[in-house]
Design a protein around this motif. Structure first.
Motif: not given
Length: 819
Positions: A286, A302-304, A284, A274, A377, A280, A289-290
């Protein structure tokens, strides 16, 4: 222990001491530190700007400057805290970026944007970012009980005004840490009147007790670059004392044995950051990461919030073991500052550090595409896809060890260069000190007294004597640099006498700067118009001065030189005080735009006013006009307080001329392939984290070659550069990168592009007339490969020829070409 370094730190001024501003009484009055938390993604509102009273987004926010600073009342402090103006600018600009509908106001006395790059930041805030600046000191804040807004009364252009704001931010100053008193008692060192650790006169960072050194805000308010520089300087001062016991009590860090992953199928872990709201708020994360979870070879994504935090670092190491990861990709900010951190994390988890790849989705994505989150993004996904694709082919690499020449080269024999040379010599290293003039001393030869009255000339004579008496310093006068070859640990420099060749491991650039030569105000046409430097000489040779008028910002903060020269205000006030003390019947006027007497220099600004020095503020865009008739000067200036023109007849006009970069910088930068900023100063690797390092490893800058600053700051930076250089020279060997460039001779067009591009002087022409790479000098940066028009250069690992050939084939099969 052999030495002590006392840092002390600071505490923010407690805003409740100024009840007139309503802090702790009105909920929508916050301090600057609280507002930093409001802006933070991990703060109380997750990075969204809201009023504490009702959670609504504010539309008008006022910053009140100098809360607890520049304040002679019993509840304030009469010094300047140095940092408040710049953090207020930053907060106001970030608030505007978060919500374009916010109108930030900054109420100020003087904007003190005196650091490197600060003036440009100030201009950006004023002219581009929509921050409104009001030169007015706010005396009180009142709350509207109906809507909880805050009412401010102020004078603007001689008119009384009242306005309501949704929020008020108090720019609180810095206080000495109360714990410093106890520390000073334990260490038996003195404190100054403000509670900070006291320095010896003309010996910055040296406490009143031998062997105890100071740095950071423990000895006065400091911004981050100054604090980092002082940290290096204090370490260097300690190194001078402890040279004989170097490495006698060190222990080597132990790493786990590296996992053998060469023949394993890629198992890639991807971590999207982020970065607070830096990333962030636009990208986007998330979705990124997806997206990464479905890329070939990725087994975890993953996102942190912050990838660089200790918690996330620990989490990464755990996942490397749990998921059996053998490659790691981090998508966050610049690898320039964080790549080493993540590589160290891999090494601590048992992976080779070259199994790491980084995608910059902050500087290269969110920051440059703020207004198009959708496309930003998609670009972030593409950057991650590229990093993952590359990581599938990463191989464990081994570093190469090279020997170090333990000599140092210092370019410039002014006070900064001499200080750096002495510090290195006292740490046991031979120094070659190059000076283009016929004598040592540089600009300090023109200064006579320090602000507090200390004698600079006596100090300079002692310093020159110390340099001449030091057996480990070789001095070269009337010499210039003709050529520089090599890289960190092994440089070769040729002087312009055609015969002197010096071999050394590091380079310190202390080439100084020069006084700006005014082009107007009758300078050079009237003997009654001089600069502050010339006035220094006049002070000891005149008894009567009559009416002296000083004009600030000559050659600074204008279209020609858009930066602040930092020293001019302090020099003018120092000389004005001297004149008034020597000749009480004199009249002294200082015409200014902003008085930038930061830290304890503010005390002398007040002293000058108490002695009767008259200060007149004029508009930025309207400099005073100067005429002369019958050997008498007439200066017409627009006084912004009176909002009318004032005419002053004077006997002497003193121009506070700024500092400009030396003309030699460009030649030296070209020889060594070093970057210069837009003003001709050498550019540091990172303005805050590496303020005396150049991007070229093994090269350091200090003093006026870096940017304008006062003599004490030049001394500190000289010692800091010596400390950074000594950290290299103290080693017996250096590990260099696991990747080198290789030139395919059959493709080489002998165009010499690679030789011109390489900053490490690695390419050379072999006996066949083709370019070839010296692997001992190559740093694997890839500049030559990117520039080669014949596509003849590839980046290869330190392995045998068969593996290199295999690596070439892998690149070709993937369609990646020679890059």
């Amino acid at each position: 222990i052999g030495t002590v370094i006392a840092t002390g730190g600071f505490v923010p001024f407690p805003a409740e001491r100024k009840p007139e501003y309503g802090y702790g009484i009105y909920p929508n009055v916050v301090t600057s530190i609280q507002f930093e938390r409001i802006l933070s993604a991990s703060g109380p509102f997750e990075g969204h700007i809201k009023r504490p009273s009702d959670g609504k987004p504010p539309k008008k926010i006022a910053w009140i400057q100098c809360v607890g600073s520049r304040d002679v009342t019993a509840t304030g402090n009469d010094y300047c805290s140095s940092v408040c103006c710049m953090y207020a600018l930053k907060e106001a600009m970030i608030a505007k970026e978060h919500d374009p509908e916010i109108q930030p106001y900054i109420f100020y006395i003087d904007i003190r944007a005196f650091g490197k790059g600060f003036e440009s930041f100030y201009k950006q805030a004023r002219h581009e970012s929509g921050v409104k600046f009001v030169r007015s000191q706010i005396s009180s804040v009142k709350e509207n009980p109906v809507n909880k807004n805050l009412r401010l009364s102020f004078i603007e252009q001689r008119a009384y005004r009242e306005e309501e704001f949704d929020m008020v931010v108090l720019s609180v100053g810095l206080l000495a840490n109360p714990a410093s008193k106890r520390i000073s008692e334990i260490l038996n060192i003195e404190q100054n009147p403000f509670g900070f650790f006291k320095e010896e006169a003309l010996k910055p960072l040296i406490s009143t007790r031998r062997g105890i050194y100071l740095c950071g805000s423990g000895n006065g308010p400091n911004d981050i670059p100054e604090a980092v520089t002082q940290g290096s300087s204090a370490a260097s001062l300690s190194g001078e004392v402890l040279k004989d016991v170097r490495f006698t009590e060190t222990s080597e860090k132990k790493y786990p044995e590296e996992k053998k992953v060469k023949d394993e199928k890629a198992r890639i872990g991807v971590f999207i950051c982020h970065c607070g709201i830096n990333i962030a708020s636009v990208v986007d994360v998330k979705a990124v990461a997806a997206y990464a979870r479905n890329l070939p070879g990725v087994v975890h994504a993953e996102h942190t919030i912050y990838n660089c935090s200790q918690d996330t670092q620990k989490h990464m190491k755990e996942l490397i073991h749990e998921q059996n990861l053998n490659r790691v990709v981090v998508a966050s900010c610049t690898p320039r500052t964080h790549e080493g951190l993540f590589q160290e994390t891999l090494r601590e988890a048992g992976l080779n550090k070259y199994l790491f790849e980084m995608a910059d989705i902050r500087e290269q994505c969110s920051w440059v595409h703020q207004k198009d989150p959708g496309l930003a993004t998609e670009k972030a996904k593409a950057l991650v896809r590229g990093a993952v694709g590359k990581s599938r082919h990463l191989e464990p690499l081994q570093l190469k060890t090279i020997s170090i020449n333990k000599n140092a080269l210092v370019i410039g024999g002014g006070i900064t260069g001499m200080t750096a040379a002495l510090s290195l010599a006292r740490q046991g290293f031979r120094v070659h000190l190059i000076e283009k003039e016929s004598k040592l001393g540089g600009n300090l030869a023109y200064l006579y007294k320090e602000l507090q009255g200390e004698n600079w000339q006596g100090f300079l004579r002692n310093k020159i004597r110390e340099v001449n008496d030091e057996p480990l310093i070789d001095i070269y006068l009337n010499k210039k640099i003709e050529a520089v070859n090599g890289s960190i640990g092994n440089f070769t420099t040729t002087l312009n006498d055609g015969e002197t060749e010096i071999h050394h491991g590091v380079i310190l650039i202390a080439t100084g700067a020069r006084e700006y030569e005014p082009k107007n105000f009758l300078y050079g046409k009237s003997k009654n118009v001089i600069t502050q430097r010339s006035l220094e000489y006049e002070l000891d040779n005149r008894e009567k001065f009559g009416t002296v008028i000083m004009i600030q910002c000559i050659g600074s903060r204008n279209d020609e030189h858009s930066y602040c020269s930092r020293v001019c205000c302090g020099e003018a006030i120092k000389n004005a005080i001297h004149i008034r003390e020597k000749d009480p019947e004199s009249n002294v006027y200082i015409l200014y735009r902003d008085i930038r007497t930061y830290t304890i220099r503010e005390v002398f600004y007040r002293k000058a006013r108490e002695l009767g020095v008259k200060f007149i503020h004029f508009p930025d865009e309207e400099y005073p006009e100067v005429k002369e008739s019958k050997n008498k000067l007439n200066i017409s200036v627009k006084d912004t307080v009176l909002n009318e023109y004032v005419n002053i007849n004077g006997d002497l006009l003193v121009l506070s001329a700024g500092i400009v970069a030396n003309n030699d910088n460009e030649h030296l930068a070209e020889l060594m392939k070093l970057p210069l900023d837009e003003h001709g100063n050498f550019m540091e690797a990172h303005v805050k984290l590496r303020p005396v390092d150049m991007a070229n490893e093994g090269v350091f800058i200090c003093g006026l070659a870096h940017s304008p600053k006062n003599t004490e700051e030049n001394i500190i930076q000289g010692v800091a550069a010596a400390g950074r250089a000594a950290a290299i020279l103290a080693k017996d060997a250096l590990e260099v990168g696991g990747v080198v460039s290789v030139i395919e001779e059959e493709k080489c067009a002998s165009c010499l592009t690679c030789i011109r591009e390489c900053i490490f002087s690695s390419p050379f022409i072999n006996e066949n007339g083709k370019a070839e790479i010296d692997p001992a000098k190559c740093q694997g940066c890839g500049n030559c490969a990117a520039a080669c028009p014949a596509n003849a250069i590839q980046l290869l690992t330190f392995t045998d020829e068969q593996e290199n050939a295999l690596f070439k084939n892998i690149l070709a099969m993937d369609g990646m070409g020679s890059g």
